[in-house]
Design an enzyme around this catalytic site. Structure first.
Site, short mmCIF file in Angstrom:
data_model
loop_
_atom_site.label_atom_id
_atom_site.label_comp_id
_atom_site.label_asym_id
_atom_site.label_seq_id
_atom_site.Cartn_x
_atom_site.Cartn_y
_atom_site.Cartn_z
N HIS A 153 128.29 -35.80 82.15
CA HIS A 153 128.80 -36.68 81.09
C HIS A 153 128.52 -38.12 81.50
O HIS A 153 128.77 -38.52 82.64
CB HIS A 153 130.30 -36.43 80.91
CG HIS A 153 130.96 -37.43 80.02
ND1 HIS A 153 130.41 -37.83 78.82
CD2 HIS A 153 132.13 -38.13 80.15
CE1 HIS A 153 131.21 -38.73 78.25
NE2 HIS A 153 132.25 -38.91 79.04
N ASN A 173 129.14 -44.65 76.82
CA ASN A 173 129.83 -43.37 76.77
C ASN A 173 129.91 -42.91 75.31
O ASN A 173 130.68 -43.48 74.52
CB ASN A 173 131.23 -43.52 77.38
CG ASN A 173 132.02 -42.23 77.34
OD1 ASN A 173 131.63 -41.25 76.72
ND2 ASN A 173 133.16 -42.23 78.02
N CYS A 224 135.56 -35.87 75.66
CA CYS A 224 134.16 -35.93 76.09
C CYS A 224 133.66 -34.59 76.63
O CYS A 224 132.46 -34.41 76.78
CB CYS A 224 133.98 -37.00 77.16
SG CYS A 224 134.53 -38.61 76.65
N1 ACO Z 1 134.88 -57.58 81.63
C1 ACO Z 1 135.39 -58.31 82.63
N2 ACO Z 1 136.47 -57.97 83.31
C2 ACO Z 1 137.09 -56.85 82.97
C3 ACO Z 1 136.63 -56.02 81.92
C4 ACO Z 1 135.47 -56.44 81.24
N3 ACO Z 1 134.94 -55.72 80.23
N4 ACO Z 1 137.44 -54.96 81.80
C5 ACO Z 1 138.38 -55.09 82.75
N5 ACO Z 1 138.18 -56.23 83.43
C6 ACO Z 1 138.96 -56.79 84.54
C7 ACO Z 1 140.36 -56.24 84.59
O1 ACO Z 1 141.19 -56.95 83.70
C8 ACO Z 1 140.73 -56.47 86.03
O2 ACO Z 1 141.08 -57.79 86.19
P1 ACO Z 1 142.34 -58.19 87.13
O3 ACO Z 1 141.97 -57.69 88.51
O4 ACO Z 1 142.39 -59.67 87.00
O5 ACO Z 1 143.50 -57.46 86.54
C9 ACO Z 1 139.41 -56.23 86.77
O6 ACO Z 1 138.38 -56.38 85.78
C10 ACO Z 1 139.27 -54.88 87.42
O7 ACO Z 1 139.68 -53.90 86.50
P2 ACO Z 1 139.68 -52.39 86.88
O8 ACO Z 1 140.23 -51.61 85.73
O9 ACO Z 1 140.31 -52.19 88.20
O10 ACO Z 1 138.12 -52.12 87.01
P3 ACO Z 1 137.40 -50.82 87.48
O11 ACO Z 1 136.46 -51.14 88.56
O12 ACO Z 1 138.38 -49.70 87.70
O13 ACO Z 1 136.55 -50.42 86.21
C11 ACO Z 1 136.54 -48.98 84.29
C12 ACO Z 1 137.18 -50.19 84.96
C13 ACO Z 1 135.06 -49.27 84.09
C14 ACO Z 1 137.22 -48.77 82.95
C15 ACO Z 1 136.69 -47.74 85.20
O14 ACO Z 1 138.05 -47.60 85.58
C16 ACO Z 1 136.25 -46.48 84.51
O15 ACO Z 1 135.08 -46.27 84.26
N6 ACO Z 1 137.19 -45.56 84.23
C17 ACO Z 1 136.85 -44.30 83.58
C18 ACO Z 1 136.76 -44.54 82.12
C19 ACO Z 1 136.17 -43.36 81.40
O16 ACO Z 1 135.32 -42.67 81.90
N7 ACO Z 1 136.64 -43.17 80.18
C20 ACO Z 1 136.09 -42.19 79.33
C21 ACO Z 1 136.84 -40.94 79.36
S1 ACO Z 1 136.07 -39.72 78.44
C22 ACO Z 1 136.76 -39.48 76.88
O17 ACO Z 1 137.26 -38.40 76.59
C23 ACO Z 1 136.67 -40.58 75.85
#
Ligand code: ACO
Length: 338
Positions: free
Chosen positions: A257, A287, A117
């Site tokens: 980003h 994203n 990204c």
């Molecule tokens: N819908 C419902 N529940 C979900 C979903 C969903 N889509 N996805 C995950 N959950 C659940 C999980 O299973 C977890 O459940 P559990 O507690 O029973 O295990 C719970 O929600 C919490 O999950 P977390 O991963 O702790 O949620 P978090 O608040 O950290 O958010 C997220 C997850 C949005 C992915 C966050 O960590 C994030 O934005 N990370 C950065 C990702 C990013 O920017 N990636 C791009 C990189 S750039 C590139 O080069 C492509």
């Protein structure tokens, strides 16, 4: 590294997103998720997704054509085309070569750049150096992605996050004192496993087993990427500003980003910026990886949020893991949206 010598800036911009929209409610019918969860945790409401027959180079060409018109530059004036992408049409030829052919940019060298990204910021930083060195005059930098092609649509942890799109800019010499004033690029390969496509390359070539094991899809340790992003976004912007002899007080518009609203808000807080100085459109596009910063930049220009003499800071993070930031003093005459 502070930017000395010839001033190089963006003289034209163009973007493209496919027509097809996938809303959070559509995703509720595909995986165990909810509009509420996605909006609360990410800020995303919808994303644009290509039709199956459309590839990354198609989006790149559409964005590039608009950028050339906006810059009043013809394709045969281009000396170099850089495409930042994590989702090329194929291993080779590069997307940049496919674009070079489609644009008939017969005088341009062309190569792809992989920085996840952060690719667009890496591309702008790289392209600008060719102009500063005196080797080239006009460089086209494109961030283009079809993340939908490598997302596992059965994995709720990742499939709700990404969208497709492309953004392109033309770089050229600009009036002295304007354009790119400071750059910071960085990488921490030790975090590479947190965000990757495990199979299909030379480490784990494609086999029936890798396909059955869904190893050709993007895999991500979301929490680790989140922590990394929170740390590096602010730091990179501060370093790029420092290189430009400035600090956070100078920022008129931050173009981060667009991965997650919580990451963007944290970067704004680190930079002591009110959100009205921060461009956010993650709600509309999700994203879009290397395309997200040019998509946000063009929208900020269209909305009049960037004016002549403004200090604009681009900042991103991504797979690699990588990060990058670029400080630009905006010159309105050279950036008219048509
Ligand atoms: N819908 C419902 N529940 C979900 C979903 C969903 N889509 N996805 C995950 N959950 C659940 C999980 O299973 C977890 O459940 P559990 O507690 O029973 O295990 C719970 O929600 C919490 O999950 P977390 O991963 O702790 O949620 P978090 O608040 O950290 O958010 C997220 C997850 C949005 C992915 C966050 O960590 C994030 O934005 N990370 C950065 C990702 C990013 O920017 N990636 C791009 C990189 S750039 C590139 O080069 C492509």
């Amino acid at each position: 590294m502070s930017e000395q010598g010839v001033s190089v800036g963006i003289i034209g911009i163009g973007t493209y997103v496919p027509d097809r929209i996938l809303t959070n409610h559509d995703l509720e019918n595909m995986v165990d998720t909810s509009d509420n969860w996605i909006v609360e945790r990410t800020g995303i409401k919808k994303r644009h997704i290509v039709e199956p027959e459309v590839a990354t180079s198609d989006l790149a060409v559409y964005a590039a054509q608009k950028a050339l018109v906006n810059a009043h530059v013809s394709a045969d004036e281009l000396d170099l085309i850089i495409v930042a992408t994590a989702t090329p049409d194929m291993f080779f030829p590069s997307v940049a070569c496919l674009v070079q052919d489609r644009l008939q940019a017969v005088n341009a060298a062309a190569f792809d750049l992989a920085a996840g990204c952060t690719g667009f910021v890496y591309g702008v930083a790289t392209g600008s150096q060719f102009i500063k060195s005196g080797l080239y005059k006009k460089v086209l930098v494109i961030g283009a992605e079809t993340l939908s092609k490598i997302v596992d649509w059965t994995d709720r942890n990742t499939c709700v996050l990404f969208g497709d799109g492309a953004g392109a800019v033309v770089l050229s010499e600009v009036r002295s004192g304007y354009g790119i004033l400071g750059i910071d690029l960085g990488a921490d390969g030790s975090g590479g496993d947190h965000l990757k496509v495990p199979a299909g390359g030379s480490r784990i070539p494609a086999t029936e087993q890798t396909v059955a094991g869904r190893l050709h899809y993007l895999s991500m340790n979301g929490n680790e990427v989140f922590k990394f992003a929170i740390k590096v976004m602010g730091e990179a912007a501060v370093k790029a500003l420092d290189n430009a002899g400035m600090d956070y007080h100078s920022i008129d518009c931050l173009i981060p980003h667009q991965a997650n609203i919580r990451i963007i808000q944290s970067a704004a807080k680190r930079l002591k910026l009110p959100m009205d100085k921060v461009m956010v459109n993650v709600d509309k596009y999700g994203n879009t990886s290397a395309a997200s910063i040019p998509l946000a930049l063009e929208e900020a220009l269209e909305k009049g949020r960037i004016q002549h003499n403004d200090i604009v800071v681009l900042v991103g993070f991504g797979a690699g893991l990588t990060w990058g930031s670029c400080v630009i003093k905006w010159c309105k005459e050279e950036n008219t949206i048509v």
